[in-house]
Design an enzyme around this catalytic site. Sequence first.
Site, PDB file in Angstrom:
ATOM      1  CE1 TYR A 219      13.544  42.963  55.080  1.00 19.93           C
ATOM      2  CE2 TYR A 219      12.065  44.786  55.551  1.00 19.93           C
ATOM      3  CZ  TYR A 219      12.708  43.638  55.951  1.00 19.93           C
ATOM      4  OH  TYR A 219      12.522  43.158  57.235  1.00 19.93           O
ATOM      5  CE1 TYR A 233       6.912  26.521  47.563  1.00 17.71           C
ATOM      6  CE2 TYR A 233       7.118  24.349  48.549  1.00 17.71           C
ATOM      7  CZ  TYR A 233       7.545  25.286  47.643  1.00 17.71           C
ATOM      8  OH  TYR A 233       8.588  25.000  46.797  1.00 17.71           O
ATOM      9  CB  THR A 249      11.883  45.027  66.595  1.00 24.13           C
ATOM     10  OG1 THR A 249      10.607  44.627  66.108  1.00 24.13           O
ATOM     11  CG2 THR A 249      12.171  44.267  67.882  1.00 24.13           C
ATOM     12  NE  ARG A 260      16.684  47.790  62.213  1.00 24.76           N
ATOM     13  CZ  ARG A 260      16.340  46.512  62.371  1.00 24.76           C
ATOM     14  NH1 ARG A 260      15.077  46.169  62.346  1.00 24.76           N
ATOM     15  NH2 ARG A 260      17.258  45.576  62.540  1.00 24.76           N
TER      16      ARG A 260
HETATM   17  O1  UDX Z   1      19.261  58.029  61.894  1.00 31.15           O
HETATM   18  C1  UDX Z   1      18.045  57.975  61.651  1.00 31.15           C
HETATM   19  C2  UDX Z   1      17.420  56.818  61.136  1.00 31.15           C
HETATM   20  C3  UDX Z   1      16.063  56.852  60.885  1.00 31.15           C
HETATM   21  N1  UDX Z   1      15.321  57.947  61.162  1.00 31.15           N
HETATM   22  C4  UDX Z   1      13.856  57.984  60.937  1.00 31.15           C
HETATM   23  O2  UDX Z   1      13.269  57.100  61.879  1.00 31.15           O
HETATM   24  C5  UDX Z   1      12.120  56.472  61.303  1.00 31.15           C
HETATM   25  C6  UDX Z   1      12.276  54.972  61.445  1.00 31.15           C
HETATM   26  O3  UDX Z   1      13.348  54.525  60.657  1.00 31.15           O
HETATM   27  P1  UDX Z   1      14.094  53.135  60.879  1.00 31.15           P
HETATM   28  O4  UDX Z   1      15.288  53.142  60.032  1.00 31.15           O
HETATM   29  O5  UDX Z   1      14.311  52.875  62.308  1.00 31.15           O
HETATM   30  O6  UDX Z   1      13.059  52.028  60.369  1.00 31.15           O
HETATM   31  P2  UDX Z   1      11.996  52.026  59.176  1.00 31.15           P
HETATM   32  O7  UDX Z   1      10.674  52.315  59.800  1.00 31.15           O
HETATM   33  O8  UDX Z   1      12.387  52.881  58.026  1.00 31.15           O
HETATM   34  O9  UDX Z   1      12.090  50.536  58.657  1.00 31.15           O
HETATM   35  C7  UDX Z   1      11.884  49.440  59.548  1.00 31.15           C
HETATM   36  O10 UDX Z   1      10.558  49.179  59.520  1.00 31.15           O
HETATM   37  C8  UDX Z   1      10.004  47.975  59.831  1.00 31.15           C
HETATM   38  C9  UDX Z   1      10.911  46.819  60.008  1.00 31.15           C
HETATM   39  O11 UDX Z   1      10.279  45.621  59.612  1.00 31.15           O
HETATM   40  C10 UDX Z   1      12.179  46.957  59.307  1.00 31.15           C
HETATM   41  O12 UDX Z   1      13.122  46.145  59.930  1.00 31.15           O
HETATM   42  C11 UDX Z   1      12.780  48.308  59.121  1.00 31.15           C
HETATM   43  O13 UDX Z   1      13.091  48.370  57.788  1.00 31.15           O
HETATM   44  C12 UDX Z   1      12.053  56.962  59.868  1.00 31.15           C
HETATM   45  O14 UDX Z   1      11.116  58.001  59.808  1.00 31.15           O
HETATM   46  C13 UDX Z   1      13.430  57.497  59.563  1.00 31.15           C
HETATM   47  O15 UDX Z   1      13.450  58.517  58.636  1.00 31.15           O
HETATM   48  C14 UDX Z   1      15.923  59.094  61.686  1.00 31.15           C
HETATM   49  O16 UDX Z   1      15.272  60.099  61.955  1.00 31.15           O
HETATM   50  N2  UDX Z   1      17.258  59.065  61.891  1.00 31.15           N
END
Ligand code: UDX
Length: 415
Positions: A219, A233, A249, A260
């Site tokens: 990604y 481009y 978001t 997420r």
């Molecule tokens: O169940 C969960 C999921 C995630 N988390 C934590 O929450 C934080 C945020 O994680 P998310 O999965 O919500 O999102 P991430 O920050 O990893 O990625 C996101 O970042 C930017 C966007 O552009 C992307 O769409 C998305 O990939 C991380 O520290 C992760 O470890 C938890 O504590 N528990």
Amino acid sequence: MKRLLWLIAGLNRRMMKLLFALALIAYIACKCTHLSIQEQGKMKIEQRIDEVRLCVLSHSFSQKYPPVKFLSEKDRKRILITGGAGFVGSHLTDKLMMDGHEVTVVDNFFTGRKRNVEHWIGHENFELINHDVVEPLYIEVDQIYHLASPASPPNYMYNPIKTLKTNTIGTLNMLGLAKRVGARLLLASTSEVYGDPEVHPQNEEYWGHVNPIGPRACYDEGKRVAETMCYAYMKQEGVEVRVARIFNTFGSRMHMNDGRVVSNFILQALQGEPLTFQLRNFSFVQIQTTALCELFSSDLVNGLVLLMNSNISSPVNLGNPEEHTILEFARLIKSLVVSRSQIQFLPEAQDDPQRRRPDIRKAKMMLGWEPVVPLEEGLNKTIQYFSRELEHQANNQYIPKPKAARMKKGRPRHN
Ligand SMILES: O=c1ccn([C@@H]2O[C@H](COP(=O)(O)OP(=O)(O)O[C@H]3OC[C@@H](O)[C@H](O)[C@H]3O)[C@@H](O)[C@H]2O)c(=O)[nH]1
């Protein structure tokens, strides 16, 4: 006697003529009646078709669509949204439709769903195409919002090769289309181009710190090369490009299995399951301080439209700089849902960025944009959405489980 015979013969001739005439009339009358029965039948069928047609028409006229502004031919744009049936794309579709534009949504329904845009189906300004951007597309448009790609870590890691193809070949196809028809293209890039950042907060000048062979690389690097393609481009072919670097978001229409943090916590709280808190180490300091910035979807959509219609071709961060600890999120969601769920601490997944916070001075200064939806309001709207979704799923005998983020192992399917 002769006379008498002649009289009888004359009478018979007259009778014969009379009988013949009567038979002829009867025959014609019979034919006519027969024809009119056929014709009547035909008329009846035509009448029935007209009735059905009228019924369909009156149904489509009476169908309630959200209110749409009238735009003159000059102001009305033909807009393509790739990934338009997804979480962000469908909210963008709503905004552009209500603003009076003609919107074509293209989606392969990997993470997008028809349900997200079904309220527009049948509207004269709306079209939905089941298409994968990895294949070329030929349509006439003025603007392209290129959002097609899985965005949550479990989804984009599910099939890394496909994620790479979508962000590279898919972006090439859309830039090719933009070049052919002279359209402007906005790329939905990501804060993940900054990787696990070494500067804090991140502004658009920062080049990032990405592991090119890590689990998030499909990604992160996919979006990085997509940005590179946009500027190639622009420089080589004169295509007008806009690049939005989107930070975390949340909002309604996130997929139940999105994975997420916000959707996981809400779903877990609503189902009385433990809230999965992922951490690198379980020290008191880390639990208290691991921070998160979350933007509500309507703020993001407003930022995307402002950027598309601006003259800023360089990348712009769109995110919420307001930091809260993950623990605060967990507690707030628990209290808004009124849930007894416990918090469960899980080991952090490989290469998770430690801290990310957008520097949005550029968006503020050049677009006059900043987030306006308070966290609690955004969370309440999202909670309402997930409650309704759970009800809907329960009525359909399906109980969704939140995805344990980034814990997935195994060989994904490749196409
Ligand atoms: O169940 C969960 C999921 C995630 N988390 C934590 O929450 C934080 C945020 O994680 P998310 O999965 O919500 O999102 P991430 O920050 O990893 O990625 C996101 O970042 C930017 C966007 O552009 C992307 O769409 C998305 O990939 C991380 O520290 C992760 O470890 C938890 O504590 N528990």
